[in-house]
Enzyme design. Structure first.
Site, PDB file in Angstrom:
ATOM      1  N   HIS A  26     -41.361  83.214 -48.373  1.00 34.07           N
ATOM      2  CA  HIS A  26     -42.021  82.228 -49.229  1.00 34.07           C
ATOM      3  C   HIS A  26     -42.178  82.771 -50.648  1.00 34.07           C
ATOM      4  O   HIS A  26     -41.898  82.069 -51.639  1.00 34.07           O
ATOM      5  CB  HIS A  26     -43.385  81.879 -48.638  1.00 34.07           C
ATOM      6  CG  HIS A  26     -44.231  80.980 -49.484  1.00 34.07           C
ATOM      7  ND1 HIS A  26     -44.316  79.621 -49.286  1.00 34.07           N
ATOM      8  CD2 HIS A  26     -45.045  81.247 -50.543  1.00 34.07           C
ATOM      9  CE1 HIS A  26     -45.132  79.093 -50.174  1.00 34.07           C
ATOM     10  NE2 HIS A  26     -45.591  80.053 -50.955  1.00 34.07           N
ATOM     11  N   GLU A  27     -42.620  84.017 -50.774  1.00 28.29           N
ATOM     12  CA  GLU A  27     -42.806  84.606 -52.103  1.00 28.29           C
ATOM     13  C   GLU A  27     -41.464  84.823 -52.801  1.00 28.29           C
ATOM     14  O   GLU A  27     -41.371  84.712 -54.033  1.00 28.29           O
ATOM     15  CB  GLU A  27     -43.586  85.916 -51.994  1.00 28.29           C
ATOM     16  CG  GLU A  27     -44.980  85.784 -51.390  1.00 28.29           C
ATOM     17  CD  GLU A  27     -45.858  84.750 -52.081  1.00 28.29           C
ATOM     18  OE1 GLU A  27     -45.652  84.504 -53.285  1.00 28.29           O
ATOM     19  OE2 GLU A  27     -46.745  84.192 -51.424  1.00 28.29           O
ATOM     20  N   HIS A  53     -40.742  81.758 -54.576  1.00 28.30           N
ATOM     21  CA  HIS A  53     -41.370  81.674 -55.895  1.00 28.30           C
ATOM     22  C   HIS A  53     -40.498  82.355 -56.950  1.00 28.30           C
ATOM     23  O   HIS A  53     -40.326  81.838 -58.062  1.00 28.30           O
ATOM     24  CB  HIS A  53     -42.752  82.333 -55.863  1.00 28.30           C
ATOM     25  CG  HIS A  53     -43.838  81.457 -55.346  1.00 28.30           C
ATOM     26  ND1 HIS A  53     -44.370  80.409 -56.065  1.00 28.30           N
ATOM     27  CD2 HIS A  53     -44.501  81.468 -54.153  1.00 28.30           C
ATOM     28  CE1 HIS A  53     -45.326  79.813 -55.353  1.00 28.30           C
ATOM     29  NE2 HIS A  53     -45.417  80.436 -54.184  1.00 28.30           N
ATOM     30  N   GLU A  68     -45.610  74.886 -53.785  1.00 29.99           N
ATOM     31  CA  GLU A  68     -45.848  75.573 -52.514  1.00 29.99           C
ATOM     32  C   GLU A  68     -44.957  75.010 -51.412  1.00 29.99           C
ATOM     33  O   GLU A  68     -44.421  75.753 -50.582  1.00 29.99           O
ATOM     34  CB  GLU A  68     -47.325  75.456 -52.117  1.00 29.99           C
ATOM     35  CG  GLU A  68     -48.270  76.263 -52.994  1.00 29.99           C
ATOM     36  CD  GLU A  68     -47.906  77.734 -53.030  1.00 29.99           C
ATOM     37  OE1 GLU A  68     -47.739  78.336 -51.947  1.00 29.99           O
ATOM     38  OE2 GLU A  68     -47.790  78.285 -54.133  1.00 29.99           O
TER      39      GLU A  68
END
Length: 275
Positions: A77-78, A81, A108
């Site tokens: 997930h990061e 980003h 998100e």
């Protein structure tokens, strides 16, 4: 951007993540980081937070106190980003279309889309659907294959399922407050089977709210109690008490029940043997 900017953004995010994943030597923690040279990975106790990406200092921080499969999904997930911040066009389009809390929520969600694409490539998801169909077992097997939680796997499976379907992960938990007994002498601490996470295919408006209790005679509850897969025509047990006809395929695994609610009318009225 198209008239539906978020759908276009998800397509672009999946493309970025798939390209990133294709260049990795593996899907273990070390391998996941190889596509971000110069970015440091740290594990720290973060309390309620799962992780964070600090682009100013090129650091990804992961909560050291959560389960390994959660850590892997959070890392992916990061990375999402980082990929998003590296695509000026996509980032600009998002800022043009959204602002404030809605912008943050969209970002998100896109990073969850990226994480799913990195850890669960399309060929793997397609294989699970081909072998098991749009079922609770497909969800459980995908989670096992990708070494992620079932709650993480359901989003990838929902994105790839062509038939109108709601997926849910159910586990024992405290009943919602409105479901507690009115009698103060009645036990209120007893755990009930309830929804932990839910997602639906793109053509279905509904999901099941977290905490939705599963009735004791529902196929998902029967699968949990018997330890056997159950497939039969039943219903979606919405928290409001409303019921929607569905073909239910519930699969017990590792203390959970993974469930699919297929809304295709062609499936209703059928019943299959319990495995």
């Amino acid at each position: 951007m198209t008239p539906d900017p978020f759908s276009a953004a998800k397509v672009r995010m999946r493309e970025l993540a798939a390209a990133y994943g294709a260049g990795l030597p593996g899907r273990d923690t070390h391998s996941l980081m190889t596509g971000l040279p110069g970015v440091e990975l740290r594990f720290l106790s973060l309390g309620w937070r799962d992780g964070a990406f600090d682009p100013e200092h090129n650091v990804i921080v992961i909560n050291s106190d959560v389960r390994p499969e959660r850590q892997r999904f959070t890392l992916a997930h990061e990375i999402g980003h980082a990929l998003l911040l590296g695509d000026d066009d996509l980032l600009s389009d998002l800022h043009d279309a959204y602002e404030g809390d809605e912008l943050e929520q969209k970002i998100e969600t896109l990073c969850n889309v990226a994480a799913a694409a990195i850890l669960m490539p399309e060929p793997v998801v397609a294989e699970m659907l081909e072998r098991f169909g749009a079922t609770g077992r497909a969800l459980a097997e995908l989670a096992k294959r990708a070494e992620v939680s079932a709650s993480s796997a359901l989003y990838a499976l929902a994105e790839a399922t062509p038939e109108p379907t709601i997926y849910a992960v159910c586990a024992l938990g405290k009943p919602p407050r409105e479901a507690l007994p009115a009698d103060p002498d009645s036990p209120s601490g007893e755990k009930v089977l309830s929804v932990r996470a839910s997602s639906s295919t793109r053509d279905v408006k509904y999901t099941l709210a977290s905490g939705t209790p599963i009735p004791g005679d529902h196929p998902a509850a029967v699968a949990f109690e018997t330890g056997m897969e159950v497939k039969e025509s039943s219903y979606v047990p919405f928290r409001s008490g409303k019921k929607m006809k569905a073909f239910v395929a519930a699969y017990p695994s590792r203390g959970l029940v993974t469930v699919s609610f297929q809304l295709d009318a062609a499936r209703l009225g059928k019943k299959e043997d319990r495995a």
